[in-house]
Write an enzyme that holds these catalytic residues in place. Sequence first.
Site, PDB file in Angstrom:
ATOM      1  N   THR A  58       0.851  -1.182   0.000  1.00  0.00           N
ATOM      2  CA  THR A  58       0.000   0.000   0.000  1.00  0.00           C
ATOM      3  C   THR A  58       0.887   1.231   0.000  1.00  0.00           C
ATOM      4  O   THR A  58       1.959   1.218   0.603  1.00  0.00           O
ATOM      5  CB  THR A  58      -0.951   0.079   1.214  1.00  0.00           C
ATOM      6  OG1 THR A  58      -1.680   1.326   1.172  1.00  0.00           O
ATOM      7  CG2 THR A  58      -0.198   0.008   2.541  1.00  0.00           C
ATOM      8  N   ASP A  99       0.004   3.743   1.517  1.00  0.00           N
ATOM      9  CA  ASP A  99      -0.355   4.428   2.769  1.00  0.00           C
ATOM     10  C   ASP A  99       0.624   4.136   3.902  1.00  0.00           C
ATOM     11  O   ASP A  99       0.660   4.876   4.885  1.00  0.00           O
ATOM     12  CB  ASP A  99      -1.767   4.013   3.221  1.00  0.00           C
ATOM     13  CG  ASP A  99      -2.808   4.302   2.149  1.00  0.00           C
ATOM     14  OD1 ASP A  99      -3.897   3.700   2.204  1.00  0.00           O
ATOM     15  OD2 ASP A  99      -2.513   5.105   1.250  1.00  0.00           O
ATOM     16  N   MET A 126      -2.220  11.512  -0.316  1.00  0.00           N
ATOM     17  CA  MET A 126      -3.003  10.313  -0.009  1.00  0.00           C
ATOM     18  C   MET A 126      -2.522   9.682   1.299  1.00  0.00           C
ATOM     19  O   MET A 126      -1.616  10.178   1.941  1.00  0.00           O
ATOM     20  CB  MET A 126      -2.903   9.308  -1.161  1.00  0.00           C
ATOM     21  CG  MET A 126      -3.843   9.611  -2.308  1.00  0.00           C
ATOM     22  SD  MET A 126      -3.838   8.250  -3.491  1.00  0.00           S
ATOM     23  CE  MET A 126      -5.383   8.576  -4.362  1.00  0.00           C
ATOM     24  N   TYR A 170      -4.022  10.385  -7.620  1.00  0.00           N
ATOM     25  CA  TYR A 170      -3.580   9.080  -8.125  1.00  0.00           C
ATOM     26  C   TYR A 170      -2.217   9.128  -8.798  1.00  0.00           C
ATOM     27  O   TYR A 170      -1.628   8.078  -9.075  1.00  0.00           O
ATOM     28  CB  TYR A 170      -4.649   8.511  -9.066  1.00  0.00           C
ATOM     29  CG  TYR A 170      -5.926   8.248  -8.328  1.00  0.00           C
ATOM     30  CD1 TYR A 170      -6.896   9.247  -8.208  1.00  0.00           C
ATOM     31  CD2 TYR A 170      -6.128   7.051  -7.658  1.00  0.00           C
ATOM     32  CE1 TYR A 170      -8.029   9.041  -7.458  1.00  0.00           C
ATOM     33  CE2 TYR A 170      -7.271   6.840  -6.912  1.00  0.00           C
ATOM     34  CZ  TYR A 170      -8.210   7.838  -6.808  1.00  0.00           C
ATOM     35  OH  TYR A 170      -9.328   7.652  -6.047  1.00  0.00           O
TER      36      TYR A 170
HETATM   37  O1  F6P Z   1      -5.034   2.742  -0.158  1.00  0.00           O
HETATM   38  C1  F6P Z   1      -4.411   3.443  -1.183  1.00  0.00           C
HETATM   39  C2  F6P Z   1      -5.238   4.639  -1.570  1.00  0.00           C
HETATM   40  O2  F6P Z   1      -4.604   5.330  -2.596  1.00  0.00           O
HETATM   41  C3  F6P Z   1      -5.515   5.594  -0.428  1.00  0.00           C
HETATM   42  O3  F6P Z   1      -4.403   6.415  -0.127  1.00  0.00           O
HETATM   43  C4  F6P Z   1      -6.692   6.341  -0.980  1.00  0.00           C
HETATM   44  O4  F6P Z   1      -7.455   6.981   0.019  1.00  0.00           O
HETATM   45  C5  F6P Z   1      -7.482   5.205  -1.631  1.00  0.00           C
HETATM   46  O5  F6P Z   1      -6.524   4.230  -2.027  1.00  0.00           O
HETATM   47  C6  F6P Z   1      -8.274   5.616  -2.843  1.00  0.00           C
HETATM   48  O6  F6P Z   1      -9.087   4.504  -3.165  1.00  0.00           O
HETATM   49  P1  F6P Z   1      -9.565   4.231  -4.667  1.00  0.00           P
HETATM   50  O7  F6P Z   1      -8.365   3.840  -5.468  1.00  0.00           O
HETATM   51  O8  F6P Z   1     -10.550   3.089  -4.512  1.00  0.00           O
HETATM   52  O9  F6P Z   1     -10.192   5.499  -5.155  1.00  0.00           O
END
Ligand code: F6P
Length: 375
Positions: A135, A137, A179, A299
């Site tokens: 991840t 995160d 993020m 992203y």
């Molecule tokens: O868990 C990784 C992440 O990029 C988080 O930082 C973010 O809040 C989430 O995924 C976004 O989710 P999705 O890709 O489903 O929009």
Amino acid sequence: MSKDLRVGILTAGGDSPGLNAAIRGFGKAAIGVHGMQVLGFRDGFRGLAEDHVMEVDTRTLAGILTVGGTILGTSRDKPHRMPIDGRVVDATDRIVATYRRHRLDALVCIGGNGTAKNSQRLVEAGLNVVLLPKTIDGDVAETDATIGFATALSIATDAIDRLHSTAHSHHRIILAEVMGHRAGWLTLEAGIAGGADVILIPEIPYRIESIVAAIQRRTASGTNFSIIAVAEGARDVHADRHYRSLEKRRKLAPKGVERDALDHELASLDADHTGHSLRLAQKLQTLTGLETRGSILGYVQRGGTPHPIDRVLGARLGNAGADLVARGEFGVMVAAAGDQTRSVPIEKVAARLNTVPLDHPLVATARNVGTCLGD
Ligand code: F6P
């Protein structure tokens, strides 16, 4: 012992740079060292439920080390609540059936917290599972590192560096929204690396007055621009108090309508994780009288070629995963532990989110270099 073992592999949850390095690290060791056969399942757990399988051999693994994303595809679909043919079903039995149909000896899942929870469900359904932590995160418990974090940190830091020059040129306050979902690791480290003047993370609810005071101190000292790194999950003290009261009520609520309603409200507050910086920018412009802009990194932090650190981490954890499968050690995550790896029960990983402790040395580091943390 391990020759001819048949092992499935899937990637689930948000994608990250380094996933292909991990698939390659696992696949090359499984095939080349242990003589295993590797089957890839598409798009996370959905690929198991719907039997979307692809051959993973040395040709498949060629040239993917430096490629972002995942050659297997990913999804956030959960085994126990999966939308199939317009209905949400418990797909666990379908997944077990696919596992048996392909005569799998083990399944390797590469993912974050959600994947740990979903992997544990499959362990309890009787499958031999090994988890690799992934991840951007950095919020997976029991491991020093997660695949994707280093690349996202490099991207976010580069973005903050770039925002410095425009903030300086226009004498502006610029907020960079980073993020990290409910954890502040990425924002804290990118903020320190990028020299942000203010860093706001979910673990430290902020007071807007503190931020304004920090900006005014900079203005008084003749510095007419500021950089604020804002975690997408950061909250002010009022919103945080509301969230925590909902959590408390949820803990006490009996199963039923009230608890479902609280779950829904908490989930929607959790899901509302982008755009925070834009709303905060407007308030700060009003309160300080200084031009203020927000920039959501979004992203971009999950895209492109992996940083060398994630390439090495992917290879290391992938290799260790192949060794665990060869040894028949299942129900565990391959955790990074310094320059070693260790196996940790998936159940332990799934039970906890790794958030920034208030007494973490990096929090002190940020404060000691004069960063305002909003409190
Ligand atoms: O868990 C990784 C992440 O990029 C988080 O930082 C973010 O809040 C989430 O995924 C976004 O989710 P999705 O890709 O489903 O929009």
